[in-house]
Scaffold this motif. Structure first.
Motif, short mmCIF file in Angstrom:
data_model
loop_
_atom_site.label_atom_id
_atom_site.label_comp_id
_atom_site.label_asym_id
_atom_site.label_seq_id
_atom_site.Cartn_x
_atom_site.Cartn_y
_atom_site.Cartn_z
N TYR A 53 9.00 -16.84 18.98
CA TYR A 53 10.25 -17.34 17.67
C TYR A 53 10.38 -18.12 18.13
O TYR A 53 9.82 -19.20 19.79
CB TYR A 53 11.43 -16.61 17.61
CG TYR A 53 12.49 -16.26 19.09
CD1 TYR A 53 12.84 -16.89 19.62
CD2 TYR A 53 11.35 -15.25 19.65
CE1 TYR A 53 14.06 -17.01 20.86
CE2 TYR A 53 12.82 -15.65 21.11
CZ TYR A 53 12.79 -16.35 21.53
OH TYR A 53 14.66 -16.10 22.47
N SER A 54 11.06 -19.56 17.53
CA SER A 54 11.62 -20.91 17.45
C SER A 54 12.86 -20.97 17.20
O SER A 54 13.67 -19.99 16.63
CB SER A 54 10.00 -21.66 16.89
OG SER A 54 10.71 -22.36 15.55
N VAL A 55 13.39 -22.12 17.66
CA VAL A 55 14.85 -22.27 17.23
C VAL A 55 14.54 -23.85 17.31
O VAL A 55 14.17 -24.54 18.15
CB VAL A 55 15.62 -21.91 18.47
CG1 VAL A 55 16.51 -22.61 18.89
CG2 VAL A 55 15.58 -20.58 19.17
N GLU A 56 15.48 -24.26 15.91
CA GLU A 56 15.50 -25.48 16.05
C GLU A 56 17.03 -26.33 16.26
O GLU A 56 17.57 -25.41 15.67
CB GLU A 56 15.12 -26.01 14.40
CG GLU A 56 14.20 -25.10 13.71
CD GLU A 56 14.55 -25.43 12.05
OE1 GLU A 56 14.34 -26.35 11.87
OE2 GLU A 56 14.25 -24.16 11.42
N LEU B 250 12.66 -25.19 20.06
CA LEU B 250 12.01 -24.64 21.08
C LEU B 250 11.30 -23.12 21.02
O LEU B 250 11.27 -22.76 19.41
CB LEU B 250 13.50 -24.24 21.58
CG LEU B 250 14.61 -24.96 21.83
CD1 LEU B 250 15.56 -24.42 21.97
CD2 LEU B 250 14.07 -26.15 23.35
N TYR B 251 9.86 -23.12 21.65
CA TYR B 251 9.38 -22.12 21.34
C TYR B 251 9.32 -21.49 22.28
O TYR B 251 9.48 -21.78 23.53
CB TYR B 251 7.94 -23.12 21.19
CG TYR B 251 8.09 -23.93 20.32
CD1 TYR B 251 8.02 -23.86 18.81
CD2 TYR B 251 6.82 -25.27 20.50
CE1 TYR B 251 8.00 -24.56 17.81
CE2 TYR B 251 7.16 -25.99 19.40
CZ TYR B 251 7.22 -25.77 17.72
OH TYR B 251 6.94 -26.93 17.05
N PHE B 252 9.47 -20.40 21.97
CA PHE B 252 9.57 -18.87 23.35
C PHE B 252 8.44 -17.84 22.67
O PHE B 252 7.98 -17.72 21.48
CB PHE B 252 10.90 -17.93 23.12
CG PHE B 252 11.99 -19.29 22.68
CD1 PHE B 252 12.13 -18.92 24.38
CD2 PHE B 252 12.63 -20.08 21.73
CE1 PHE B 252 13.97 -20.20 23.98
CE2 PHE B 252 13.54 -20.59 21.54
CZ PHE B 252 14.09 -21.32 22.95
N LEU B 253 7.74 -17.66 23.69
CA LEU B 253 6.35 -17.16 24.00
C LEU B 253 6.59 -16.03 25.00
O LEU B 253 7.44 -15.78 25.71
CB LEU B 253 4.89 -17.69 24.10
CG LEU B 253 5.46 -18.62 23.14
CD1 LEU B 253 3.79 -19.55 23.97
CD2 LEU B 253 4.40 -17.75 21.95
#
Length: 319
Positions: free
Chosen positions: A132-135, A147-150
């Motif tokens: 997911y991502s957070v702006e 921000l990118y989460f993997l």
């Protein structure tokens, strides 16, 4: 749609990275871990916390030592320092979070039941749980960073390849599309982005071998035995300026490879292996709106701040 958080009026956004807590059953070691987190959060007053995997330890342990009896409760206890302070927090899972007694889907439901989490389970059609991502918006409400989460998984999915998993091609495709969505073509320049995952990519070894790095390397880079191309995708995307992982408890270095700063966190958990004299701690990351880079430092268990880590030049012998 991804969560949105905002830079402060002064233009800063501060993230505390905790990694490899290895929380089990609230043992004395776990309580030391919590004390470290509380001290760090009270000292740094961050805008966000990121847990980069192995928040809990559900693997089998040696005779006489208890494994994690109640994974859901262990996770709630592990993140409570951030949750109780009302600090937005994100998480990516590690290889030990869901080995026994709980699945990734079940653990993500535990995550999502928290009021202050900004994590998401992510697209169901791709590998893993928690892509997911957070702006991040500037003080005026305009997009300023991402921000990118993997989910880097647990063990290799292929029988003939031993060892750790890797971020898979469908996840990389999703990430590339997410970057394109968050950086429309009519935008003057791409917004700076950071990426978080648990298991390092092989390029963490390359940056140590080839570039000047800052920090310590006391164990091998335990990446997957194959290169899935994640780092190349990050280069081609053109927005990611830094990556942050955990997994290797006594590595805490960072270095710049082709314009991306590859960073280890600083291991935060006491209920797991460490190294004599290598204090537990946290990595702190500070973004400034309108700037592409970031500042980073360590805060250690004794309250000290390490803003300049030891320099390692390519060819130095110690590792």
């Amino acid at each position: 749609m991804s969560h949105q958080l905002s830079f402060r009026q002064d233009g800063t956004f501060t993230i505390v990275q905790f990694t490899d807590l290895h929380w089990k059953n609230g043992e004395p070691e776990d309580l030391r871990t919590r004390a470290l987190m509380e001290m760090t959060l009270d000292a740094e007053q961050p805008d966000m916390v990121v847990f980069t995997g192995d928040v809990i330890y559900t693997g089998h342990v040696s005779p006489g030592h208890s494994e994690c009896d109640q994974p859901a409760q262990a996770f709630r206890d592990a993140v409570s320092a951030a949750e109780e302070r009302g600090i937005p927090w994100a998480v990516v899972f590690g290889n030990h979070d869901t080995e026994n007694r709980i699945t990734r889907e079940e653990l993500m439901q535990v995550v999502l039941n928290h009021k202050h989490t900004v994590a998401e389970s992510g697209p169901k059609e791709i590998t893993g749980e928690g892509n997911y991502s957070v702006e991040l918006m500037d003080a005026g409400g305009k997009p300023a960073a991402n921000l990118y989460f993997l989910d880097s998984g647990n063990l290799s999915p292929l029988e003939h390849i031993p060892y750790y998993n890797w971020v898979r091609r469908d996840q990389i495709d999703w990430l590339v599309n997410e970057s394109a969505r968050l950086n429309p073509v009519n935008q003057a320049s791409k917004l700076p982005a950071l990426a978080f995952f648990h298991i390092p990519v092989p390029e963490y070894q390359e940056v140590w071998d080839k570039e000047t790095c800052y920090g310590n390397k006391y164990e091998p880079v335990c990446s997957a035995p194959v290169n899935s191309g994640l780092f190349t995708a990050l280069l081609e995307m053109g927005d990611v300026v830094g990556t942050f992982c955990g997994h290797d408890h006594v590595n805490d270095y960072y270095g710049d490879l082709h314009g991306i700063r590859l960073c280890y966190g600083r291991s935060s958990g006491y209920n797991t292996y460490g190294r004599e004299g290598f204090k537990r701690g946290a990595r702190v990351i500070r973004l400034t709106a309108g700037e592409t880079g970031f500042a980073t430092w360590l805060r250690l268990e004794d309250g000290s701040v390490v803003s300049e880590q030891p320099v390692h030049h390519p060819g130095d012998d110690e590792n």
